[in-house]
Design an enzyme around this catalytic site. Structure first.
Site, PDB file in Angstrom:
ATOM      1  N   ARG A 122      47.569  44.097  32.676  1.00  0.00           N
ATOM      2  CA  ARG A 122      46.686  44.307  33.834  1.00  0.00           C
ATOM      3  C   ARG A 122      46.991  43.434  35.055  1.00  0.00           C
ATOM      4  NH1 ARG A 122      40.390  45.076  32.282  1.00  0.00           N
ATOM      5  NH2 ARG A 122      40.564  42.870  31.738  1.00  0.00           N
ATOM      6  N   ASP A 123      48.052  42.616  34.999  1.00  0.00           N
ATOM      7  CA  ASP A 123      48.350  41.785  36.167  1.00  0.00           C
ATOM      8  C   ASP A 123      49.857  41.609  36.361  1.00  0.00           C
ATOM      9  OD1 ASP A 123      47.383  40.511  38.421  1.00  0.00           O
ATOM     10  OD2 ASP A 123      47.064  38.578  37.444  1.00  0.00           O
ATOM     11  N   ILE A 124      50.594  42.732  36.195  1.00  0.00           N
ATOM     12  CA  ILE A 124      52.038  42.696  36.438  1.00  0.00           C
ATOM     13  C   ILE A 124      52.263  42.687  37.947  1.00  0.00           C
ATOM     14  CG2 ILE A 124      54.193  44.017  36.230  1.00  0.00           C
ATOM     15  CD1 ILE A 124      53.229  44.925  33.451  1.00  0.00           C
ATOM     16  N   THR A 164      44.786  42.736  40.878  1.00  0.00           N
ATOM     17  CA  THR A 164      45.410  42.206  42.088  1.00  0.00           C
ATOM     18  C   THR A 164      45.636  43.365  43.044  1.00  0.00           C
ATOM     19  OG1 THR A 164      46.519  40.419  40.884  1.00  0.00           O
ATOM     20  CG2 THR A 164      47.422  41.002  43.051  1.00  0.00           C
TER      21      THR A 164
END
Length: 207
Positions: A122-124, A164
């Site tokens: 969920r935060d690549i 993000t």
């Protein structure tokens, strides 16, 4: 006594990160969390300890320690020798087609591997990827990762899920929990690849 050297690297909203040289492990990264029972910190530690993947830093030790007068969680993990993708992009690095294919192969292999463990990163984003001089990539920071089937740490009525801006899939930032799976990570990986080829984020440019 176990460390020859400890230096502050970064201080964020949820944790402090140090650079350390350990007598047994060599170059390490030490993370201290501000809250002893912070659910996201506990989830991050749970995920990172469970994963034994060549593209994720190895965890050497976890526990609690007193820091600045309070009990806090800590992680000691392998330090990856390379450069953050964000720094490389800012320095003018651009992927050739060959670079992009190699990057995608590694990224999709990572997503497939964590999918087997029912984990969505969920935060690549470029800040959470380190690239070695040989082009090998490592994925960092499982701070907002989700374990599919585990209790959610985000309120169901929240208008936005943890994300993000510019990198997350619509179902993720709209907090449509049941629709968030490894496809959201593939979306983010695609955005990062585009940025590494062109130098700009397709959703942030001019927004």
């Amino acid at each position: 006594e176990e460390f020859e050297k400890i230096e502050l690297m970064a201080r964020g909203g949820q944790k402090i990160v140090f650079d350390g040289v350990h007598n047994s492990y060599g170059e390490t990264v030490i993370k201290l969390y501000f809250q002893l029972n912070d659910p996201r910190a506990l989830r991050e530690i749970q995920i990172e300890k469970a994963l034994h993947l060549p593209m994720v830093p190895q965890i050497y030790d976890t526990g609690t320690i007193e820091y600045e007068g309070a009990e806090t969680l800590y992680i000691v993990e392998e330090k990856i020798i390379g450069t953050e993708l964000r720094q490389l992009i800012n320095q003018g690095m651009r992927f050739s087609l060959e670079d992009a294919v190699y990057f995608l192969e590694q990224g999709l292999n990572f997503i497939a591997s964590i999918e087997k463990e029912k984990i969505v990163h969920r935060d690549i984003k470029p800040e959470n990827i380190i690239r070695t001089d040989e082009g090998k990539i490592y994925f960092l920071d499982f701070g907002i990762a989700r374990i599919i089937g585990a209790d959610s740490l985000t309120k169901t009525e929240a208008l936005m899920g943890p994300h993000t801006p510019g990198y997350s899939a619509p179902e993720q930032f709209n907090n449509l929990k049941k629709e968030v799976d490894s496809r959201a990570d593939i979306f983010s990986l695609g955005v990062v690849t585009y940025e590494c080829i062109t130098g700009s984020n397709p959703f942030r440019e001019g927004s």
